[in-house]
Design an enzyme around this catalytic site. Structure first.
Site, short mmCIF file in Angstrom:
data_model
loop_
_atom_site.label_atom_id
_atom_site.label_comp_id
_atom_site.label_asym_id
_atom_site.label_seq_id
_atom_site.Cartn_x
_atom_site.Cartn_y
_atom_site.Cartn_z
N ASP A 94 0.85 -1.18 0.00
CA ASP A 94 0.00 0.00 0.00
C ASP A 94 0.90 1.25 0.00
O ASP A 94 1.81 1.36 0.82
CB ASP A 94 -0.85 -0.05 1.29
CG ASP A 94 -2.02 0.92 1.27
OD1 ASP A 94 -2.39 1.39 0.18
OD2 ASP A 94 -2.56 1.21 2.36
N ASP A 116 2.75 5.14 -5.49
CA ASP A 116 1.97 6.37 -5.31
C ASP A 116 2.84 7.58 -5.65
O ASP A 116 3.59 8.08 -4.82
CB ASP A 116 1.47 6.45 -3.86
CG ASP A 116 0.68 7.72 -3.59
OD1 ASP A 116 0.53 8.53 -4.54
OD2 ASP A 116 0.23 7.91 -2.45
N HIS A 190 -8.28 9.72 3.80
CA HIS A 190 -7.64 8.80 4.76
C HIS A 190 -8.00 9.14 6.21
O HIS A 190 -8.20 10.31 6.54
CB HIS A 190 -6.13 8.83 4.59
CG HIS A 190 -5.64 8.19 3.32
ND1 HIS A 190 -4.83 8.84 2.42
CD2 HIS A 190 -5.85 6.96 2.81
CE1 HIS A 190 -4.56 8.01 1.41
NE2 HIS A 190 -5.16 6.88 1.62
N HIS A 234 -9.30 4.63 -2.24
CA HIS A 234 -8.61 4.63 -0.95
C HIS A 234 -9.49 5.33 0.07
O HIS A 234 -10.49 5.94 -0.28
CB HIS A 234 -7.27 5.37 -1.07
CG HIS A 234 -6.20 4.54 -1.69
ND1 HIS A 234 -5.04 4.23 -1.04
CD2 HIS A 234 -6.13 3.95 -2.91
CE1 HIS A 234 -4.29 3.48 -1.84
NE2 HIS A 234 -4.92 3.31 -2.98
N SER A 237 -13.16 4.00 4.70
CA SER A 237 -13.79 3.54 5.93
C SER A 237 -15.05 4.37 6.16
O SER A 237 -15.13 5.52 5.73
CB SER A 237 -12.83 3.72 7.12
OG SER A 237 -11.90 2.65 7.14
N ASN A 277 -10.45 0.26 -0.24
CA ASN A 277 -9.51 0.15 0.88
C ASN A 277 -10.17 0.53 2.20
O ASN A 277 -10.72 1.63 2.32
CB ASN A 277 -8.32 1.10 0.67
CG ASN A 277 -7.43 0.68 -0.49
OD1 ASN A 277 -7.74 -0.25 -1.22
ND2 ASN A 277 -6.33 1.38 -0.64
N ASP A 279 -9.26 0.58 6.30
CA ASP A 279 -8.26 0.40 7.35
C ASP A 279 -8.78 0.95 8.68
O ASP A 279 -8.85 0.25 9.68
CB ASP A 279 -6.95 1.11 6.93
CG ASP A 279 -5.80 0.82 7.88
OD1 ASP A 279 -5.96 -0.02 8.80
OD2 ASP A 279 -4.73 1.43 7.72
ZN LIG Z 1 -4.47 5.03 0.82
#
Ligand SMILES: [Zn+2]
Length: 333
Positions: A94, A116, A190, A234, A237, A277, A279
Site C-alpha cells: 500500500d 503512489d 484517509h 482509498h 472507511s 480500501n 483500514d
Molecule cells: Zn491510501
C-alpha cells in the site's frame, strides 16, 4: 528472489476482471498484527470472498516486512485449514513511494504493489509509475498507480487538501504507464476524521455530522474515458458510529470522527470501482473492543482476553463489509 506464486498468492488481474463484470468490489484490508490477519482470513474464508492483504510503510516499520510476508504465506495455509479450498489472497504493498521499495516487495513475494506518485508533478508520476510497471510485470506482479490527491492522514501519507482526479488525464496516464489499476480521488479521504465539521452538515435529529457526497460525476467521466479499467478507492472507511460511541463512553476521546457512508460505497462497488480500501474501521473495532474490556474488567491483564474480543469484533466488521457493502461474498469458492 521469492515468487508469490510459490507462496500460493495471486495477483489482482483476474480478481479485478471478474469484479468489474460482476458489479462488486474486492476488499483491501490493511494488517499489522496477527489478530488482524486472523480476522481478515476468517471473514474471507467464511464468506468465500477474494481478498487483498495490504501492507503499508507504517506496517513494514512496525511489524517487519519479512515477518509480514511469512504471515501472508501462513494465511494461505490457514485459509485452507478453515475449509476454503481455493483461497484467492493477494499480498499488496500500500502506498509504495519509491521504485526501490516496490522492487524489494516484488522480489520478496508480494503479488501486487502500489506506486503512489500522486504528490509528484504529472510527468514525474508517469516516469516513476512506468519504471515500476516495467519491473513488476516481468514477474507477473500487478501495479496500482494513483492520480489525484486524497486529503487526510494515514501512516506516512498525508495531505491537507484533496484534488479530484482530472478525467482528461486518465487515458494518457494509463496508456503511457501500463498500470493495471488506478486509484482516483473523488472525495474519499484517509483516517477517522475524513472531513472537518465545517465541510459537513448536521443531522438535526441526531446532531451527527453528515459528510459531503462523493463526486460520482467525476467517477462517471473517468469510466467513460477508460471503459472496463479497474478503479481503486482509498480512504473508504465508514467510521461506524457504534464504535466511536463505545470508545467515547469507555475513556476515549474521538469527537466528530466521520467517514464515508456505506450507501455510497455500495454504489461505487457496482461500478468500475473494483478495490475498496478499508483500514480505519478495523482500528476502531479493535480499539472499541479493547477499551470495553479494560473498563468492564479492570483486573484483566492477559492480552488474549482483550485481543481476543478485538479479533472477534474485527471479524464481524470484515464480514459485514464483504457481504453488505462490497458484494464480494461467494466470488472465490
Ligand atoms: Zn491510501
Amino acid at each position: 528472489m521469492v515468487s508469490y506464486k510459490e507462496l500460493g498468492l495471486v495477483n489482482t488481474r483476474e480478481m479485478f476482471a471478474k469484479a468489474i463484470n460482476g458489479g462488486y468490489a474486492i476488499p483491501a484490508f490493511n494488517f499489522n498484527n496477527m489478530e488482524q490477519l486472523q480476522a481478515i482470513i476468517k471473514a474471507s474464508a467464511e464468506t468465500k470472498s477474494p481478498v487483498i492483504l495490504q501492507v503499508s510503510k507504517g506496517a513494514r516499520n512496525y511489524a517487519n516486512q519479512t515477518l509480514l510476508r511469512y504471515m501472508a504465506q501462513g494465511a494461505v495455509e490457514y485459509a485452507k485449514e478453515l475449509g476454503w479450498e481455493h483461497p484467492q489472497i493477494c499480498l499488496h504493498l500500500d502506498h509504495g513511494d519509491t521504485f526501490e521499495v516496490c522492487k524489494s516487495c516484488v522480489d520478496f513475494g508480494f503479488s501486487s504493489v502500489m506506486i503512489d506518485g500522486s504528490s509528484l508533478p504529472y510527468e514525474d508520476n508517469i516516469a516513476l509509475t512506468k519504471k515500476v510497471v516495467e519491473y513488476a510485470h516481468q514477474y507477473d506482479v500487478t501495479v496500482e498507480a494513483e492520480l489525484g490527491v486524497l486529503a487526510g492522514v494515514e501512516d506516512d501519507v498525508q495531505a491537507e487538501e484533496s484534488h479530484y482526479t482530472k478525467p482528461e488525464e486518465v487515458i494518457d496516464f494509463a496508456t503511457r504507464t501500463g498500470c493495471d489499476s488506478l486509484a482516483i480521488s473523488i472525495g474519499t479521504s484517509h483516517g477517522a476524521y475524513k472531513f472537518k465539521p465545517e465541510q459537513c452538515t448536521r443531522d438535526p435529529q441526531t446532531g451527527k455530522l453528515v459528510p459531503p457526497p462523493l463526486a460520482f460525476d467525476v467517477l462517471d467521466a473517468i469510466m467513460e474515458k477508460l471503459p472496463g479499467f479497474p478503479i481503486v478507492l482509498h480512504g473508504s472507511s465508514s467510521v461506524p458510529q457504534e464504535y466511536v460511541d463505545i470508545i467515547n463512553t469507555h475513556g476515549g476521546k474521538m469527537p466528530d470522527a466521520v467517514g464515508i457512508p456505506e450507501e455510497q460505497l455500495r454504489k461505487a462497488a457496482k461500478s468500475a470501482v473494483c478495490k475498496i480500501n478499508i483500514d480505519s474501521d478495523s482500528r476502531l473495532a479493535f480499539t472499541a473492543a479493547v477499551r470495553k474490556v479494560f473498563v468492564d474488567k479492570p483486573g484483566e491483564f492477559d492480552p488474549r482476553k482483550y485481543c481476543g474480543p478485538a479479533r472477534d469484533e474485527m471479524t464481524k466488521l470484515y464480514k459485514h463489509k464483504i457481504i453488505e457493502v462490497l458484494g464480494s461474498a461467494g466470488k472465490a469458492e
